[in-house]
Structures are given as structure tokens and as C-alpha cells.
Design an enzyme around this catalytic site. Structure first.
Site, PDB file in Angstrom:
ATOM      1  N   GLU A 201     -17.315  -4.044  24.970  1.00 48.38           N
ATOM      2  CA  GLU A 201     -16.488  -5.249  25.075  1.00 48.38           C
ATOM      3  C   GLU A 201     -15.260  -5.178  24.187  1.00 48.38           C
ATOM      4  OE1 GLU A 201     -19.754  -5.234  24.555  1.00 48.38           O
ATOM      5  OE2 GLU A 201     -20.531  -6.003  26.466  1.00 48.38           O
TER       6      GLU A 201
ATOM      7  N   HIS B 222       0.823  -1.211   0.000  1.00 47.97           N
ATOM      8  CA  HIS B 222       0.000   0.000   0.000  1.00 47.97           C
ATOM      9  C   HIS B 222       0.856   1.260   0.000  1.00 47.97           C
ATOM     10  CE1 HIS B 222      -2.478  -3.284   1.516  1.00 47.97           C
ATOM     11  NE2 HIS B 222      -3.535  -2.592   1.195  1.00 47.97           N
TER      12      HIS B 222
END
Lengths: 616, 616
Positions: free
Chosen positions: A357, A29
Site C-alpha cells: 500500500e 544537516h
């Protein structure tokens, strides 16, 4: 301090090296690296404090490349800092190279945490910043370089809330707002206000800059470092592929090497070999390895009724007393998981993450990276929310303890949304994981202590309801072991159980004994690794394994026992009792019966196998 | 319109009935119900438009109780609307009752989606609102009642962004800010501004009210209904346990029935039986069932190299042409998953969810609830981010298609963060799920079409790299079937493969054939349900199953084949090849070799089994 023109030169080198690395790999990338090259150059050229020779130095700043796909930029920066050779830079993405497509700490000592699943760097960075601010009290800074696309992840906003609420002024998020995601423009493109308003709403100090103005960037970093009581986010307007006209701000080029790397390198002024002097870290001493004492686990009478979740809370509090490096995290259910016992005794090492969470697990990963031994607990069902963080923790090789309470249908009336019924499958499939499932209080206490010393992701499953204590306080429960609770030469099959079904299996064995049918009972408290020796012996002696679990039929105990028999040896006959229907509300006993995993169901299954002649 | 005093009376009844239901059950969340009773009373008493006799009426408003633990309030409202008897209300949480601890549409026709895992109602509501706004163009409203604790979940903010960006003015979020979570105060308690600023930053219209002022509430609902171009959030300051002094605004009472329900009912004026006239829905006609035509799947030549992800995109576009009810959702990777092929042909039925996988799956659940057949795709690895939404979708019985691309180590250089290596384990353990894993383009196309008609959660796993087309275009692939690709009477073992390993297995079989070793090869494209008949026959004929999978050893194909042998029958010998180490970067071929799942590894394993005499 490096001059502006020198920094601009470093930035050009980072771009050139990103292009070269991707060209050598044939993938990667580069354009995502080029947009952030100025941000990176200014960071390493005067703000980031780090000793590359001593990555474990407690005073080191911490850098997380949350946009992990921009790894060429990171490796180029390592080269500029003198940590990597140019030769190694060009091994990028090749088999055996330390320079993986996305950075991992397994491969490189300067990488704090594996990235590549977006939206995870900032949440983990919060955990590291918490360590510096609330535990270590070392003045290192945590710098997280994010992409703009990943700000769509909810986990980023869990982290933003957590950092804002905890006043983490040692944390800086740098957002490379290059406007272009993988498949096209992001939702907000260059509307920095869309991000600014949200960070500000969570209590962050916000700085908006031109991400290619070296001077602007330096001032922003200074402002971040001097802002007290708030984390800072630097929203940097950038151009993807900046510096090379053929790719600058163009769509359709994400994750692709440049077509003409030579021309691009020429356009950027050619290959350089500038060396950056990275600032030394402040002198510091890590605090957490110091205290360690005798572990005094709670004792119960055999026959006492104690929930394993309660035993977890008690053991964790005791462990916290014995070990100064143990910390606990809660997802706003500490009264249910019993993590509150730890909170009461060790409030300084307790972290309330509220109902988030992903942040719960990410903060644990960040704390583990700073040397702490974290225990993060919530309902087993809700740990599924953090599954991607667990997956990435395994890639990082993070040593975290996750404890899921309210396992299975045995919770009773609350119904399926609150029942952990897939957790064993999830955690067994995590690379290098340990999966433990105790059935009584003493076993729980021992395993809670034991798991602290293991490698990788450790998972402990606890139950809501009381179960009788069946083991003495001195009994040992090695990870990878099991307990044969009943055995005789006349055993016609082996019931393999764990947790709540151990007690059902023992009751069934008693009933069957009365009917003249002897069965062996194994408590498989270590679901992964599994006790191959004992299972193989039981298979040889009894010929049939009947597994009983308060879990879905897939991926749990029934599948785990197979691990002892997949090397081509003869496999015993197998019968599995598990939760096959969708439960509703009912009492715990009704639930176990309806699921066909109670003592009566086990006895009935065993009788049927005898009648059908399946067992001898 | 019902008068204010009548509405206050309804609210008192809702409180009383919540207390009575929890008292009868001996568990439940009355105080969380009482805080929102006024909000609920005003909603059903004049704003909510719904025909309880015809829950499928397309013009019905939609109500989602995101704070699902406040189910007593919901059931009390159903009673007030005449949909439930008082007798049934008192069956709350008992075995066999429709009134579960947390509401589910399995049990009750008026429940849109299962709740109980917090932070999911608003994301799903966005999907329903998208249906009304962009597809059906029916003027129903979607009302979502949220708790304040659940606003800590990142998924809520993914939903907020999605709704704001899509200008969903048919969506109203009502937040019951009662200040108290399960274990104590929430992060922001009654600082409504903390929530207001964040919703406003995502483009919402924000209304702050006293949640116990009937007049205020009514005006807020009117304001929500009349606000154009923006979703509205109503932040309502409330008292947990409102109306009963013994429990009002007190900590430590979450999820507990009242100690003295009789006294509380007296304090609230006693038991009532007020009936509310709920407003009729607007006349409307559902649009999506109309168009349906012939399915023209793309054809390839046998031997052509086509990635199964490409075949997915092509098939989905074709399916969209044939069926007007098919919609597609993307997590900002549509160019990689090939969902972009659908987007180009059917932009009106394509939803870009950006990098927010929880919202991706939640929107699919919401669209499925409105009768659409959604296909949501991203990398298999990143679907783990939405695991809790998948779990809850199964509880809802939602019919959603999830497609995970970039399966396994075969993706090559990008490394482990991008590899789906646990997905089969995760999706197999989901209740009622179907798990499909095609190996060629024609098989993919058929399965993509086939899965549209199944019940529950359907998962399809696709691969990044090209694989040869091995099946003809007319071949059928029933779900629950498999293909025996090689078989002879001389077969000494059976290689069970799926996806990329099918091609490796075929090559290995060829090599082994040259060495005089015949092996059977099964393409297990249907991982769940599994083809028991074929596996049993192969076991009988060859005595040994060698499974080969681009997945972790736990919970995948190796475990799936066992489903054919867990009824006590003799089990064949089993050997499993799977991804046991942590991969780095390397080419696809190098990755398969390093993981020991390429043709050479399969052939070597087979030879070893022959040499060791494990197989006859």
C-alpha cells in the site's frame, strides 16, 4: 562535458555552500550534504538533463532528494546551476524563505515531491519512471538520491520490487552510503554487499563505487544510462562530513551546523562561485492532456441494489474513457474494490501494485507529479498502511484520489481487521484534504468524477454491500454540499448520516413517523468540507443533531458536523451513535445492530431523547 | 512421532474441516487453507511444542498465522489438537463465535496476535523471538505461516532484516507459495528464487521444498530447528485448493466457500476425527515478572526549562530501574526522542529497530505478547508509518506504549515533514486507546510511569523545545484528569490547552487579566479519556470553551472536549485555534505565531469574543 578538475571544484563549492547555508540558519544537516557532494556535482555537471527556466518541460530529467535533510546540498546545486542567488541561499530555514529545512514543491518549482520522511523518494520515483516508460514514453531519466539509513524502511523494498518487475531502466537510485545514521552507525555500515544483494534480488543492476571518485561516479552514471531492461542502483561508499577533518566520519554530528564554519570553508579552499552548465533536456511532448471526451456515467433505476464500490469501479472505467489523463492503481484487491472494471477497459493506464500500500500511494504521487490524475484503491483499512505517504503527499500538494472500500462494520463476517473504522478521522486530519462518503450508486458516480478536478488529497469511502439507489441519475452532488432527505416544520431533531447509515436513518425516520415523531434526515456525503449552511439551519430548526456513523466515535462524522459551530455561535445539542465496541464476525445486519447504528438503534435513541425531554 | 501416513491423514482432515467450516459459514477462505494443510499437519504432528491447556506456559512454542484469512485451517488444527470441538468449529464466522473470520487473541487464548492485515505476522514474530533469545532466554521456537502475496509488503522485509541482523535462530517463517493472490497470480508465482534471494540477502537460512511432500516438510522443520545463528525461511511450493480438482490451482476462487462441499469432502476421503498429540513444551520459567523496585523519578525546580522529550527519556530510564519488565525500542532517533537515556542504563532491554517504524511497533507488539511492557518511540510524524500496526495492535488488545516526539509546529525550522500534526486524531480514533500530552517535566514523568499499567494502546506526545516546569514533583496526574491552572468567579471563557499551548494560554491569561478579562485555563493533559466533569463545570461557569492546540483542527483537542457534551446536554459555545495552514521553516516562536496558537493569538481571540458579545 565538464572536466574532472572542474567537477571537483563544483563539489568543493557544494560543500562550502552547504556549510554556509547551515551556518546562516543555525541549524540543518551540512555533514549529510558533504558526503553526497561529489555525487551531486557529477550529476549536474554532465548527466542530469534539465531546463531550470522551464521546470514543466516534459523532457526534463527528474531528480528526487530522498534524503531530504540534505537540503543544503540541493539548494547549493540550484545555486551552482544558476537557479538561485547566493543571497537567497543564505535565507535557508528562515521564516518566509523558499529554502525550507526539507525541500517541497510548494516552495520551489524544481522540487518534484516533498521529502523529509525517509524511504519515500524511491517509491515516488518509481511512479515518475512508470509515467515515462509506460505512459508518456518520453526518454527522461529519474534520479533518486537516497541515504543509507533509509534503506531500513520497507517502503524502499516495495519500490525496489516494483521497479525491478516493471523493468524501469529509466530509473537510477544513488545511495550515499556514509555509514552514519542520526544516532550512530547504520545496521550495515559500509558493507555494500548487504544492499547490493537485496537490490540484485529484486532485479536491479548494481554498481558499487567510491562516492568521492569523480571518475568512478561519472562511469557509474553512464553505466546506469546505458543499462537496458533494469533499473540501476549506484551504491556509493562515502564519508559523512567529507572534506573537513573536524567532522569527517565522526559520530554525534548529524543535523548540526559546523562549530567553526570559517575554518572549514578555508580547508575546502574558500568560497567559490562556479557556474555549472546543466545539459538541455531532450525535445518531448506530454501525451496525457490530449484526449478528453464526454463522460457517460452508468445509470440505474431508483430502488436498484448496487454497492457503492461497484459504482466506483463503473464510474472510474467511464471516467477513463472520457479522460485520457486518468490512471488507476490497485493493491491486489481490484476484484473487491472494483478497480478491475477500469483495468479491463484501460489496461494501458492500469497499474497493479500488489499488496504494497505504501508503493500504491507513492506511485500515485509520482504519477500525479507527472500530470496524471491517479485513482488508487484498496480496502479503507489497509490505506492506514500508507498514512505517512498521504501525510507527505499533502505537504507536496499532490493531487491524488484515494478510494477505500469495505468501510465499517457493515462488511460483516470478515471481522475488524478488514473494516475501515478510522479512515474518516485519518483523512479529515490531512491538510487540505477532501473526504467523500457516498450512499448510493449515482452519488458515487458523480463524486468519482467530481474529485478528479479538486486540489490536494481526495478520499472517497465506499461500502461492500449493496444499498438501494435513492437518487436520480441527473442529481448533482457538489463537494461541500449535503442532501436533506426528509424535512418538515415538525422535526424534533436532525439525524445526520452518510453512506450505509443514510439508509438506516431513512428507515428509522419512517418508523418514528409512525410513532408521531418527525425527524429531519441529512445525507452528509461531503464529510470535508462540510455543509455548514445546511447543518446550521437544521440546528436552528430542530435544536439537536443525532449523528450516526459506521466509524469510531472519534474524528468522523460526529466531529465533522462541529465544523459548522466552532466560531462561537450557539451549538445545538449533540448525540452521537458510532462504533464503540470491538466487532467480531457476524452478518452485516447483525454488525450494524451490535454497533448500535442500525435503524432500530437510531429510532430508539430518538425516542429516548423525546422521552427525556432533551428535544422539544 | 506421528507416521507419514498418519500426518497425511491429519492433512486431509484439516482440508475437510476447512471446507466444512467455510460451508457452514457461507464465507471464508477454504482454498487458502487447503494449500497449507500439509505444512500445518506436519507442524502440529511432531514439531510444534505447545500445551493447549496452558497457553501461558512460558516454554510454549509460538505460532502466528500471518495469512490470517486461512483461519479455517487454524481452527481445524485446534480441533485436531483437541482444543476445539467439532461443534464449535462449525460456528465459524457466526455472531458471538470465538472463531472469527480472522483470528484474534481477544477471542481465543492460543492466538498470539490478531492477523488479517497481511505482512504483519513475521514482524510481530520477530518481537516474540527477540524475547526468547535476548530477554527470557527460553528455548521456545516462533513459527510464522505466511502467504506468498503478503511478501510484497515492505514490512516483511523490515522484519527479515531485523531477524537476520539479530541472528534469531529461534524464528522460522513458513511461506505457503500457492502462486495465486486474491485477484490473480502473484508477482513471482512459483519462482521461489525471487523470495529465496531476498531472504538470503538479509542473512536467513533458506530451504525450498514441495509443500505437499510430508517427508520434505518434516526435514525442513528439523533443519530449521537445528540451524544456529540464523533464522530459517521455508519456501514451500503449494497448490491453492490442493486436494480437490474443482478448485485446485484455479483463479477466481479466493475467499469463496466451495460450490459443492459434499463432493469435495468425498474426494478427500470423507469427514475424519483424527486427534494429534502435540509435543509438550520444554520446562521454562518466565523472567520478567521478577524484579520490581521503588520508582525514583527525576525532580526539577519549578521554573526550570526542560523539554518533555527529555523528561520522557529520564522517566523511562528510571522506570526501567524500578521495573524489570520494561523494555524500550527506538527507530534510530533515540538521541532525539531521548530513548537513549534508557539505552545507556539498560542496554540489555533496549532494541534498536533502525528507521523501520512498522517493525518498531510490531516488535513492541510481539514483546508485549510475551509479557513485557514495551515503550517504542520515534517522531510523532513517523509513527504514522506504523498506523496499520497500531490498528491491529488494538484488535489484539496489545498493551503497548508509543511515544511520539517533535509534536507540532513548535519544533521550528525543520518544517512540516518532521511535525506531528495529525497524531492526536490518529491515536484518538484507535479503539480502547489512551492519549496523553504533557506540558512539563514532572507531568511527563508521572504519565510515563502511569501508562505502563493501562490496557490497550497508550500514546504519549512529547515536545522538542524546553518548557518551564510548572508542577511540583509530588503532583498527581491521573489518566482521565485535567488541571485547572487558573479559575475565578469572573471567568468569561475557558481556554483549554495541552502541551506547549498550556504555556501560551497561561501567558495569554496574564495579558488578558491586565486588560480586565478573566479567563479560566485548563491543562487537558489526558486527551483521551477526557475529563468530562471539569470540562462540564467550566462550560457551566464560563459558557464558552476556547481550545488551542499545536495540531490540525480535525480530531485533536478541539474535537476531544466534545466528548463531554455528546449525550444531548446543552453544549457550550466553542472556538478553536489550531494549525490551519501548511507551515514552512521558521523559529518555534514564529511558527506558533504564524499558526495563530501563541499567547498573542489566544489573547486576541478572547478579546474578540468579548467585543463581539459572544461571551458574557
Amino acid at each position: 562535458m565538464t572536466s574532472i578538475s572542474e567537477l571537483a571544484d563544483v563539489a568543493r563549492q557544494l560543500r562550502v555552500d552547504s556549510i554556509r547555508a547551515a551556518a546562516a540558519a543555525g541549524s540543518g544537516h551540512p555533514t549529510s550534504s558533504m558526503s553526497a557532494a561529489d555525487l551531486m556535482a557529477v550529476l549536474i555537471g554532465g548527466h542530469f538533463r534539465y531546463d531550470f527556466e522551464r521546470p514543466a518541460h516534459p523532457g526534463n530529467d527528474r531528480f528526487i532528494l530522498s534524503k531530504g535533510h540534505a537540503s543544503p546540498l540541493l539548494y547549493a546545486a540550484y545555486k551552482a546551476a544558476g537557479a538561485l542567488t547566493d543571497e537567497e541561499l543564505l535565507t535557508f530555514r528562515k521564516e518566509g524563505s523558499r529554502l525550507e529545512g526539507h525541500p517541497t514543491p510548494r516552495a520551489l518549482p524544481w522540487v518534484e515531491v516533498a521529502t523529509g520522511s525517509l524511504g519515500q523518494g524511491l517509491p515516488v520515483g518509481v511512479g515518475m519512471a512508470l509515467s515515462g516508460k509506460r505512459l508518456d514514453r518520453i526518454p527522461y531519466r529519474v534520479w533518486v538520491l537516497c541515504g543509507d539509513s533509509e534503506l531500513a524502511e520497507g517502503s524502499v523494498w516495495e519500490a525496489a520490487e516494483h521497479a525491478g518487475y516493471e523493468h524501469l531502466d529509466n530509473l537510477t537510485a544513488i545511495v550515499d552510503v556514509n555509514r552514519l545514521g542520526q544516532r550512530g552507525p547504520t545496521r550495515h555500515e559500509w558493507r555494500l554487499a548487504a544492499y547490493a544483494d537485496r537490490f540484485a534480488a529484486s532485479g536491479w543492476h548494481v554498481v558499487e563505487i567510491d562516492g568521492h571518485d569523480i571518475d568512478d561516479i561519472g562511469r557509474a552514471y553512464d553505466e546506469a544510462a546505458s543499462t537496458a531492461g533494469q533499473p540501476t542502483v549506484i551504491l556509493a561508499r562515502t564519508l559523512k562530513g567529507k572534506g573537513v577533518a573536524a567532522v569527517e566520519d565522526r559520530e554525534g554530528l548529524h543535523g548540526k551546523p559546523l562549530r567553526d564554519p570559517e575554518a572549514a570553508i578555508q580547508e575546502l579552499g574558500g568560497v567559490r562561485d562556479v557556474r555549472v552548465e546543466v545539459r538541455e533536456p531532450a525535445a518531448a511532448r506530454a501525451m496525457h492532456a490530449v484526449r478528453s471526451g464526454h463522460l457517460e456515467l452508468p445509470r440505474h433505476e431508483v430502488g436498484d441494489a448496487v454497492a457503492t464500490r461497484t459504482a466506483y469501479g463503473q464510474a472510474l472505467a467511464a471516467l477513463g474513457t472520457a479522460r485520457g489523463d486518468v490512471v488507476a492503481l490497485d493493491g491486489e484487491v481490484g476484484d473487491s474494490t472494483r478497480a478491475e472494471y477500469f483495468a479491463k477497459e484501460h489496461p494501458d493506464r492500469f497499474f497493479e501494485c500488489y499488496i504494497a500500500e505504501q508503493q500504491l500511494v507513492a506511485a500515485a504521487v509520482g504519477l500525479a507529479a507527472r500530470g496524471w490524475v491517479p485513482y488508487a484503491s484498496t480496502f479503507a483499512a489497509f490505506l492506514t498502511r500508507a498514512h505517512d505517504f498521504v501525510r507527505m503527499a499533502a505537504i507536496s500538494g499532490a493531487g491524488i484520489n484515494l478510494v477505500g472500500s469495505h468501510a465499517g462494520v457493515a462488511i460483516g463476517q470478515d471481522g475488524p481487521s478488514q473494516m475501515g473504522l478510522e479512515d474518516l478521522a485519518v483523512f479529515r486530519a490531512v491538510h487540505g484534504s477532501t473526504v467523500l462518503y457516498p450512499c448510493d450508486a449515482h452519488q458515487t458516480g458523480r463524486l468519482v468524477a467530481e474529485m478528479a478536478g479538486l486540489e490536494g488529497v481526495r478520499y472517497l469511502r465506499t461500502s461492500r454491500g449493496d444499498t438501494p439507489v435513492i437518487y436520480g441519475p441527473g442529481e448533482e452532488f457538489p463537494v461541500g454540499g449535503s442532501k436533506v432527505l426528509r424535512a418538515s416544520d415538525a422535526d424534533r431533531l436532525t439525524v445526520v448520516a452518510a453512506g450505509v447509515t443514510v439508509h438506516e436513518a431513512l428507515a428509522a425516520a419512517e418508523t418514528l413517523d409512525g410513532a408521531g415523531i418527525q425527524v429531519r434526515v441529512i445525507d452528509l456525503y461531503s464529510v470535508k468540507p462540510v455543509d455548514r449552511t445546511t447543518l446550521r439551519e437544521a440546528a436552528e430548526r430542530t435544536g439537536c443533531l443525532l449523528t450516526v456513523e459506521d466509524h469510531r466515535p472519534e474524528g468522523g462524522i460526529g466531529d465533522a458536523v462541529l465544523d459548522a459551530f466552532t466560531d462561537g455561535r450557539p451549538v445545538p445539542r449533540l448525540v452521537r451513535l458510532a462504533v464503540r465496541r470491538m466487532p467480531g464476525s457476524a452478518s452485516p445486519a447483525e454488525q450494524l445492530r451490535a454497533a448500535g447504528i442500525d435503524a432500530d438503534s437510531i429510532a430508539a435513541a430518538a425516542r429516548l431523547l423525546v422521552e427525556q425531554g432533551v428535544v422539544r
